[in-house]
Design a protein around this motif. Structure first.
Motif, PDB file in Angstrom:
ATOM      1  N   SER A 199       0.928  -1.010   0.056  1.00 30.21           N
ATOM      2  CA  SER A 199       0.178  -0.049  -0.116  1.00 30.21           C
ATOM      3  C   SER A 199       1.102   1.375  -0.010  1.00 30.21           C
ATOM      4  CB  SER A 199      -0.906  -0.073   1.330  1.00 30.21           C
ATOM      5  OG  SER A 199      -0.247   0.138   2.347  1.00 30.21           O
ATOM      6  N   ASP A 200       0.277   2.340  -0.208  1.00 29.14           N
ATOM      7  CA  ASP A 200       0.872   3.573  -0.244  1.00 29.14           C
ATOM      8  C   ASP A 200       1.317   3.972   1.132  1.00 29.14           C
ATOM      9  OD1 ASP A 200      -1.899   3.583   0.133  1.00 29.14           O
ATOM     10  OD2 ASP A 200      -1.715   5.905  -0.570  1.00 29.14           O
ATOM     11  N   ASP A 201       0.256   3.708   2.277  1.00 30.63           N
ATOM     12  CA  ASP A 201       0.653   3.728   3.548  1.00 30.63           C
ATOM     13  C   ASP A 201       2.239   3.169   3.967  1.00 30.63           C
ATOM     14  OD1 ASP A 201      -1.659   5.043   4.205  1.00 30.63           O
ATOM     15  OD2 ASP A 201      -2.644   3.446   5.268  1.00 30.63           O
ATOM     16  N   HIS A 202       2.112   1.831   3.245  1.00 28.16           N
ATOM     17  CA  HIS A 202       3.293   1.223   3.881  1.00 28.16           C
ATOM     18  C   HIS A 202       4.686   1.923   3.198  1.00 28.16           C
ATOM     19  CE1 HIS A 202       6.546  -1.923   4.108  1.00 28.16           C
ATOM     20  NE2 HIS A 202       6.625  -1.718   2.585  1.00 28.16           N
ATOM     21  N   MET A 203       4.335   2.222   2.075  1.00 28.81           N
ATOM     22  CA  MET A 203       5.635   3.064   1.477  1.00 28.81           C
ATOM     23  C   MET A 203       6.013   4.170   1.969  1.00 28.81           C
ATOM     24  SD  MET A 203       5.460   2.258  -2.782  1.00 28.81           S
ATOM     25  CE  MET A 203       6.613   3.579  -3.177  1.00 28.81           C
ATOM     26  N   ARG A 204       4.912   4.931   2.574  1.00 27.34           N
ATOM     27  CA  ARG A 204       5.100   6.321   3.184  1.00 27.34           C
ATOM     28  C   ARG A 204       5.482   5.976   4.379  1.00 27.34           C
ATOM     29  NH1 ARG A 204       0.347   7.406   2.358  1.00 27.34           N
ATOM     30  NH2 ARG A 204       0.415   8.632   0.485  1.00 27.34           N
ATOM     31  N   PHE A 205       5.208   5.024   5.278  1.00 27.41           N
ATOM     32  CA  PHE A 205       5.681   4.630   6.814  1.00 27.41           C
ATOM     33  C   PHE A 205       7.351   4.381   6.638  1.00 27.41           C
ATOM     34  CE2 PHE A 205       5.936   1.768  10.293  1.00 27.41           C
ATOM     35  CZ  PHE A 205       6.016   2.906  11.417  1.00 27.41           C
ATOM     36  N   GLY A 222       6.699   3.195  20.296  1.00 31.06           N
ATOM     37  CA  GLY A 222       6.766   4.535  19.643  1.00 31.06           C
ATOM     38  C   GLY A 222       7.925   5.039  19.601  1.00 31.06           C
ATOM     39  N   SER A 223       8.230   5.895  18.461  1.00 32.12           N
ATOM     40  CA  SER A 223       9.515   6.272  18.502  1.00 32.12           C
ATOM     41  C   SER A 223       9.384   7.891  18.092  1.00 32.12           C
ATOM     42  CB  SER A 223      10.224   5.852  17.063  1.00 32.12           C
ATOM     43  OG  SER A 223      10.010   4.260  17.221  1.00 32.12           O
ATOM     44  N   ALA A 224      10.191   8.810  18.771  1.00 29.80           N
ATOM     45  CA  ALA A 224      10.575  10.079  18.614  1.00 29.80           C
ATOM     46  C   ALA A 224      11.770  10.546  18.298  1.00 29.80           C
ATOM     47  CB  ALA A 224       9.859  10.957  19.783  1.00 29.80           C
ATOM     48  N   VAL A 225      12.173  11.101  16.985  1.00 25.48           N
ATOM     49  CA  VAL A 225      13.427  11.375  16.858  1.00 25.48           C
ATOM     50  C   VAL A 225      13.591  13.057  16.051  1.00 25.48           C
ATOM     51  CG1 VAL A 225      15.396  11.082  14.987  1.00 25.48           C
ATOM     52  CG2 VAL A 225      13.735   9.264  15.682  1.00 25.48           C
ATOM     53  N   MET A 281       6.623   8.423  15.518  1.00 22.66           N
ATOM     54  CA  MET A 281       6.090   6.992  14.814  1.00 22.66           C
ATOM     55  C   MET A 281       5.462   6.107  15.618  1.00 22.66           C
ATOM     56  SD  MET A 281       9.915   6.492  12.810  1.00 22.66           S
ATOM     57  CE  MET A 281      10.553   7.818  13.913  1.00 22.66           C
ATOM     58  N   ASN A 282       4.372   5.401  14.943  1.00 23.53           N
ATOM     59  CA  ASN A 282       3.547   4.670  15.882  1.00 23.53           C
ATOM     60  C   ASN A 282       3.699   3.011  15.272  1.00 23.53           C
ATOM     61  OD1 ASN A 282       1.569   3.187  17.085  1.00 23.53           O
ATOM     62  ND2 ASN A 282      -0.271   4.235  16.176  1.00 23.53           N
ATOM     63  N   HIS A 283       4.138   2.121  15.844  1.00 24.00           N
ATOM     64  CA  HIS A 283       4.292   1.002  15.381  1.00 24.00           C
ATOM     65  C   HIS A 283       3.463  -0.129  15.986  1.00 24.00           C
ATOM     66  CE1 HIS A 283       8.241   2.339  14.526  1.00 24.00           C
ATOM     67  NE2 HIS A 283       8.583   2.834  15.593  1.00 24.00           N
ATOM     68  N   TYR A 284       2.463   0.367  16.601  1.00 22.48           N
ATOM     69  CA  TYR A 284       1.292  -0.524  16.957  1.00 22.48           C
ATOM     70  C   TYR A 284       0.293  -0.972  15.936  1.00 22.48           C
ATOM     71  CZ  TYR A 284       2.389   0.606  22.160  1.00 22.48           C
ATOM     72  OH  TYR A 284       2.768   0.480  23.232  1.00 22.48           O
ATOM     73  N   PRO A 285      -0.437  -1.764  15.908  1.00 23.75           N
ATOM     74  CA  PRO A 285      -1.343  -2.014  15.008  1.00 23.75           C
ATOM     75  C   PRO A 285      -2.501  -1.482  14.798  1.00 23.75           C
ATOM     76  CG  PRO A 285      -1.426  -3.998  16.609  1.00 23.75           C
ATOM     77  CD  PRO A 285      -0.315  -2.879  16.901  1.00 23.75           C
ATOM     78  N   ASP A 286      -2.797  -0.392  15.628  1.00 24.34           N
ATOM     79  CA  ASP A 286      -4.052   0.506  15.699  1.00 24.34           C
ATOM     80  C   ASP A 286      -3.419   1.917  16.075  1.00 24.34           C
ATOM     81  OD1 ASP A 286      -6.352   1.087  15.541  1.00 24.34           O
ATOM     82  OD2 ASP A 286      -7.200  -0.612  17.055  1.00 24.34           O
ATOM     83  N   ALA A 287      -4.353   2.669  15.868  1.00 26.22           N
ATOM     84  CA  ALA A 287      -3.946   4.093  16.027  1.00 26.22           C
ATOM     85  C   ALA A 287      -3.864   4.342  17.738  1.00 26.22           C
ATOM     86  CB  ALA A 287      -5.208   5.191  15.730  1.00 26.22           C
ATOM     87  N   HIS A 288      -2.901   5.270  18.006  1.00 34.09           N
ATOM     88  CA  HIS A 288      -2.778   5.201  19.511  1.00 34.09           C
ATOM     89  C   HIS A 288      -2.273   6.833  19.885  1.00 34.09           C
ATOM     90  CE1 HIS A 288      -2.035   3.355  22.936  1.00 34.09           C
ATOM     91  NE2 HIS A 288      -1.001   3.432  23.414  1.00 34.09           N
ATOM     92  N   GLU A 292      -1.455  12.199  18.675  1.00 35.57           N
ATOM     93  CA  GLU A 292      -2.524  10.727  18.229  1.00 35.57           C
ATOM     94  C   GLU A 292      -2.026  10.521  16.856  1.00 35.57           C
ATOM     95  OE1 GLU A 292      -6.559  11.791  18.665  1.00 35.57           O
ATOM     96  OE2 GLU A 292      -6.465  11.704  20.668  1.00 35.57           O
ATOM     97  N   ILE A 293      -1.413   9.395  16.772  1.00 35.90           N
ATOM     98  CA  ILE A 293      -0.821   8.847  15.367  1.00 35.90           C
ATOM     99  C   ILE A 293      -1.346   7.703  15.059  1.00 35.90           C
ATOM    100  CG2 ILE A 293       1.401   8.117  14.214  1.00 35.90           C
ATOM    101  CD1 ILE A 293       1.517  11.037  15.201  1.00 35.90           C
ATOM    102  N   ASP A 294      -1.782   7.455  13.467  1.00 35.22           N
ATOM    103  CA  ASP A 294      -2.498   6.311  13.236  1.00 35.22           C
ATOM    104  C   ASP A 294      -1.660   5.279  12.978  1.00 35.22           C
ATOM    105  OD1 ASP A 294      -4.471   4.444  11.972  1.00 35.22           O
ATOM    106  OD2 ASP A 294      -4.412   5.534   9.954  1.00 35.22           O
ATOM    107  N   ARG A 295      -2.001   4.040  12.974  1.00 32.81           N
ATOM    108  CA  ARG A 295      -1.195   2.642  13.055  1.00 32.81           C
ATOM    109  C   ARG A 295      -0.232   2.694  11.941  1.00 32.81           C
ATOM    110  NH1 ARG A 295      -2.519   2.555   8.555  1.00 32.81           N
ATOM    111  NH2 ARG A 295      -3.980   1.259   7.289  1.00 32.81           N
ATOM    112  N   LYS A 296       1.113   2.112  12.249  1.00 26.24           N
ATOM    113  CA  LYS A 296       1.992   1.954  11.435  1.00 26.24           C
ATOM    114  C   LYS A 296       1.995   3.424  10.432  1.00 26.24           C
ATOM    115  CE  LYS A 296       3.047  -2.504  12.079  1.00 26.24           C
ATOM    116  NZ  LYS A 296       4.218  -2.852  12.474  1.00 26.24           N
ATOM    117  N   ASN A 297       2.419   4.462  11.324  1.00 25.73           N
ATOM    118  CA  ASN A 297       2.364   5.662  10.532  1.00 25.73           C
ATOM    119  C   ASN A 297       3.329   6.703  11.118  1.00 25.73           C
ATOM    120  OD1 ASN A 297       1.459   8.519   9.705  1.00 25.73           O
ATOM    121  ND2 ASN A 297      -0.223   7.375   9.009  1.00 25.73           N
ATOM    122  N   CYS A 298       3.935   7.558  10.724  1.00 26.35           N
ATOM    123  CA  CYS A 298       4.929   8.630  11.032  1.00 26.35           C
ATOM    124  C   CYS A 298       4.258  10.046  10.416  1.00 26.35           C
ATOM    125  CB  CYS A 298       6.415   8.164  10.254  1.00 26.35           C
ATOM    126  SG  CYS A 298       7.585   9.494  10.711  1.00 26.35           S
TER     127      CYS A 298
END
Length: 526
Positions: A187-193, A459-462, A475-482, A514-520
């Motif tokens: 997905s475009d989500d994967h490539m973006r993340f 989660g990651s913050a850089v 970055m949110n590495h969980y499988p759901d928004a958090h 608040e970050i969506d799942r697998k998102n940066c």
């Protein structure tokens, strides 16, 4: 730009004994013996258990014993020779181009690294870069939605690249997948993340691979007939964010809070016993032992240190101590993943760091041998626990705390690492935290659903800074928004989101995002 050769390595023949026994290398006077002569000068300088009167008499290793206590150097030199001969190969190809008028003033020479674990063995990054007299890049491939372990691997490799290379970038960055019969979409989500995770940790440029489908490759941004797919938007939006919304992208560098030592001596020990180092998803722990300590265990400890730092809300830099140790003086804490074997120069550099007031933490085991095979009383003889030493302090743990898997680290080990950070006075530039997460998923057996619990902070913050400008990747590495909490130790009153229409007020140095799942998300820090 000219690629001198693609993925210079032994690929799937890269185990210690699988290559390279070509007579050009191992015949008397061949490249192997030339390397040893260059390294030691005279046969009497060889630190091998077996004594030789001529370099030409030295056979390449053909087997790996259960233990190499006092003969590490003999086996390590075979691994290091592969780096030397591949670098020589790259340099010779470059010289062929130059002899035909294709010179560095007209083109940029480059080559690329295929994945290895530990990274940099035998494809040592600064050596390859020097051989090209240009730049080098890493090939990143992951599953069709990047896992937490995949992220951690990418982040760790990028940290090493930012420390040792002039221009850290990826020259093959996954766009699509290697299956014609798709089991899942890219997905475009994967490539973006995936792209934003790499950029967060210092990647300065991305060449997506492949741009369009061909042969076994599928689900690229463009079909074999030219149809655009949603993922093509990632290719256009990414440079717009970096160069239109960020003023100083080319100069931006990640901000880290502590450092972890990359010790080539320990990682070569791992390679000697690994049947397939090019499998970057698996690290073998086993023979050959050194004083009862398995090969690979130190490298696994190294891999985990970055996760333990992140799960405590901080970012750890890589210090390749054989390449450049000066950068470690900016950090209050340096972590040395314990190894049974150490280079004398590493001991000297770590001691100097402590004498300058730094805190050194050592996990797992203290070195008992130098790379020459001689016995070692590391740094004059250390004891378990915290001890003052020559202006600084050393914290010695008598246990391994990094032998878990990416999202399964023992909670007590995460806590232990946090205590080390506190003892060293580490204050993250931005500390990220959150509650764990529960989610409902299909039951592993018996049908129905069940609740899964992840107590670890994924989660990651850089932060990155340059010329008075600061940006933040979250970055949110969980499988759901958090929802994540951020605590800044640098001045900050507002976050302006560069990837969505959102401004966030920062009060007393703190805010929630608040970050969506697998998102940066990327923010400008005001």
């Amino acid at each position: 730009m000219i690629n001198l050769d693609n993925e210079v390595s032994y690929i799937c023949q890269d185990s210690f004994l699988a290559s390279d026994y070509n007579p050009v290398n191992v015949a008397p006077g061949g490249f192997y013996h030339q390397y040893l002569r260059e390294l030691y000068g005279k046969p009497e300088n060889l630190p091998y258990k077996t004594k030789y009167t001529a370099f030409e008499d030295i056979p390449a290793p053909r087997s790996v014993p259960e233990s190499i206590d006092d003969d590490y150097a003999y086996y390590a030199d075979w691994a290091k020779f592969k780096t030397w001969v591949m670098s020589k190969f790259i340099a010779e190809i470059r010289k062929m181009h130059e002899a035909n008028g294709i010179t560095p003033d007209k083109v940029i020479f480059m080559t690329n690294y295929d994945p290895h674990l530990p990274e940099g063995v035998p494809t040592r990054m600064p050596d390859f870069e020097a051989a090209t007299e240009g730049i080098t890049g890493y090939d990143f491939y992951r599953g069709v939605f990047m896992s937490y372990s995949g992220y951690q691997s990418m982040a760790r490799v990028m940290k090493l690249m930012t420390h040792t290379l002039k221009f850290p970038y990826s020259c093959e960055f996954m766009a699509g997948t290697w299956d014609k019969i798709l089991r899942a979409r890219v997905s475009d989500d994967h490539m973006r993340f995936m792209a934003r995770c790499a950029l967060a940790h210092g990647c300065k440029a991305i060449q997506w691979y492949m741009f369009h489908d061909r042969e076994v490759w599928n689900d690229s941004p463009v079909s074999i007939l030219g149809h655009k797919r949603p993922s093509i938007d990632v290719l256009s939006e990414t440079p717009k964010i970096l160069f239109e919304k960020i003023k100083n992208w080319d100069a931006m560098k990640p901000v880290n809070d502590l450092a972890v030592i990359y010790d080539l001596t320990a990682h070569v020990h791992a390679t000697i016993g690994d049947p397939m180092p090019c499998n970057d998803g698996r690290l073998t722990i086993g023979k050959p032992m050194i004083d009862g300590v398995n090969a690979g265990i130190s490298s696994k400890e190294y891999i985990s240190m970055f996760r333990l730092a992140e799960q405590n809300g901080a970012q750890a830099a890589v210090i390749d101590i054989h390449y450049d140790d000066k950068a470690m003086y900016q950090y209050p804490l340096v972590v040395y993943p314990g190894s049974p074997v150490v280079a004398r120069s590493t001991e000297e550099k770590l001691l100097k760091y402590v004498q300058n007031g730094g805190t050194l933490a050592i996990t797992g085991t203290l070195p008992t041998r130098y790379e020459t095979g001689e016995t070692c009383s590391f740094m004059g003889g250390l004891t378990v626990g915290e001890q003052a030493l020559s202006g600084g302090k050393v914290i010695v743990l008598d246990k391994w705390i990094g032998q878990g898997e990416a999202d399964e680290d023992a909670l007590e080990n995460i806590e232990e690492f946090g205590k080390i950070m506190d003892a060293a006075g580490v204050v993250p530039a931005v500390k990220i935290s959150c509650d764990g997460m529960n989610w409902v998923h299909w039951a592993r057996s018996g049908g129905g659903t069940e609740v899964y619990t992840q107590e670890r902070m994924l989660g990651s913050a850089v932060l990155q800074q340059a010329n008075g400008e600061t940006i933040l990747f979250v970055m949110n590495h969980y499988p759901d928004a958090h929802k994540f909490s951020l605590k800044f130790s640098i001045p900050c009153t507002k976050l302006i989101c560069l990837t969505e229409e959102e401004d966030i007020d920062v009060t007393s140095g703190s805010c929630d995002v608040e970050i969506d799942r697998k998102n940066c998300q990327i923010y400008l820090v005001k």
